[in-house]
Write a protein that holds these residues in place. Structure first.
Motif, PDB file in Angstrom:
ATOM      1  N   ARG A  95      11.096  -1.446   1.286  1.00 13.86           N
ATOM      2  CA  ARG A  95      10.494  -0.116   1.448  1.00 13.86           C
ATOM      3  C   ARG A  95       9.875   0.360   0.128  1.00 13.86           C
ATOM      4  O   ARG A  95       8.774   0.928   0.109  1.00 13.86           O
ATOM      5  N   ARG A  99       5.692   0.790  -0.269  1.00 16.62           N
ATOM      6  CA  ARG A  99       5.124   2.115  -0.555  1.00 16.62           C
ATOM      7  C   ARG A  99       4.051   2.052  -1.641  1.00 16.62           C
ATOM      8  O   ARG A  99       3.108   2.840  -1.640  1.00 16.62           O
ATOM      9  N   SER A 102       0.811   0.425   0.253  1.00 15.27           N
ATOM     10  CA  SER A 102       0.318   1.076   1.469  1.00 15.27           C
ATOM     11  C   SER A 102      -0.906   1.966   1.267  1.00 15.27           C
ATOM     12  O   SER A 102      -1.830   1.934   2.089  1.00 15.27           O
TER      13      SER A 102
END
Length: 413
Positions: A95, A99, A102
């Motif tokens: 995660r 991030r 993205s």
């Protein structure tokens, strides 16, 4: 009784036969992946469940007992499982790393690239139009390859010298005919280019993703809050974005053109307005996934499958995307037919779950743009006489060594 072990051909020459075997042998099949025995999963329901199962990891360092002692320097695909980026991360680390990447692939930013992609495509087609009528030209080398390289280079801020260096080195990452020594030597050269790019961008940052990742890494490091992107994660993330943004899109364009030329009745459906180009792209992704097999995932604990099969803790799992695209459980009796008007075009070409490919919208846009403009500009395009479509030397990358075509018939022909 133990299952027989299928040895996957590193040249990719037996892909369709191997895919049929995998589909016919239950929820998972033991395969030899360049010397490592792993579970290949070609059942759509099973793979979909595994791709979202928290008991399945992509982190070899945590969950593959063979790593690193039996892998680093000893296995040709060591780079695929040894990098430190979102491709191999698990849980919170995944995660955190995702991030950072993205924003570069957000819908608004990708949409803003459309005019530039059209300009790049038009320029490449203008150059192709100089080909004398009746003369053969390689569309992989002169269209399918340069467009994704130009797009990802624009996104990443890669200078021309770096573009050329990355081209051959990334191709070699997907080449599964290399020995462990050859693969390792290629990785050393690749990281040398990446380190040079980072040094240049630190000195001269720009409005690009490479500069943004460097800034994020350096700023977080100064904060010292434990969330910093390490230097190795920075290099490995750049490697992931460059390689994933290039190779898979090249193969998608290559396969779409090939399928339309080998299935003229399907191209006619587009010409007649029965199917838009986006449906051609989706059917290509289903029928000839750009990545045939994607290494690797690992069982965090024992996982029981149908038929009494058990993937034991620490065993490796290979996602066989190309085989799944033609699975009858996903597309019934017509799964083996290329049909651009297919009612359902479900596929796993971009993965599923938390590791779904961030670059999927960009790849789709590039492919749709190329197909639309290519067939409008050269409506009489056909394979060159005697053309042979040899597969890439890879069990991962699903494309052709060359795509020889004649764009316009010779005068009087």
């Amino acid at each position: 009784m133990d299952q027989p072990v299928l040895t996957l051909d590193p040249t990719g020459a037996n892909r369709h036969t191997e895919d049929a075997y995998l589909r016919d042998h239950g929820p998972a099949t033991r395969v030899d992946l360049l010397g490592q025995e792993v579970w290949a999963v070609a059942d759509p329901g099973v793979l979909k469940a595994l791709l979202i199962d928290p008991r399945v990891s992509k982190d070899a360092a945590q969950h593959w007992p063979k790593f690193p002692d039996e892998i680093i320097g000893k296995w040709p695909l060591a780079l695929w499982v040894g990098v430190s980026n979102m491709f191999t991360a698990y849980g919170a680390d995944h995660r955190r790393l995702r991030r950072l990447v993205s924003p570069a692939f957000a819908g608004r930013r990708v949409a803003a690239l459309a005019p530039r992609i059209e300009e790049m495509t038009d320029a490449l087609l203008d150059a192709l139009a100089e080909t004398p009528a009746g003369q053969s030209v390689d569309l992989r080398e002169n269209l399918a390859v340069p467009l994704p390289i130009q797009v990802i280079s624009s996104l990443m801020g890669l200078p021309p010298a770096a573009q050329q260096a990355f081209r051959g080195l990334v191709d070699a990452v997907f080449d599964t005919t290399l020995s462990p020594e050859e693969a390792q030597a290629n990785a050393v050269k690749l990281y040398g280019v990446l380190a040079g790019l980072v040094a240049e961008k630190r000195e001269n940052p720009g409005d690009d993703m490479t500069s943004a990742l460097i800034a994020a890494r350096d700023d977080q490091d100064e904060e010292g809050d434990g969330s910093a992107l390490t230097e190795q994660e920075l290099l490995d993330t750049l490697l992931l974005v460059v390689s994933a943004g290039y190779e898979t899109t090249v193969n998608l364009i290559d396969q779409a053109i090939t399928l339309l030329l080998t299935h003229p009745e399907e191209r006619a459906k587009v010409d007649e307005g029965k199917a838009p180009w986006r449906d051609v792209v989706e059917e290509t992704l289903r029928f000839e996934a750009p990545v045939a097999h994607l290494p690797l995932r690992y069982a965090v604990e024992d996982i029981e499958l149908a038929g009494g099969l058990v993937i034991r803790q620490g065993e490796a799992i290979l996602a066989s995307y190309a085989a799944i695209g033609r699975h009858p459980d996903l597309h019934g009796e017509t799964a083996g037919a290329f049909d651009v008007t297919r009612a359902g075009q479900d596929h796993f070409a971009f993965g599923h779950g938390v590791h779904f490919c961030l670059g999927a919208p960009l790849a789709r846009m590039e492919a749709e743009t190329v197909l639309d403009k290519l067939f409008a500009r050269f409506p009489d395009i056909a394979f060159a006489p005697g053309a042979e479509l040899a597969p890439l030397g890879s069990l991962i990358s699903n494309g052709h060594q060359a795509l020889p075509v004649v764009l316009q018939p010779a005068a009087g022909s």
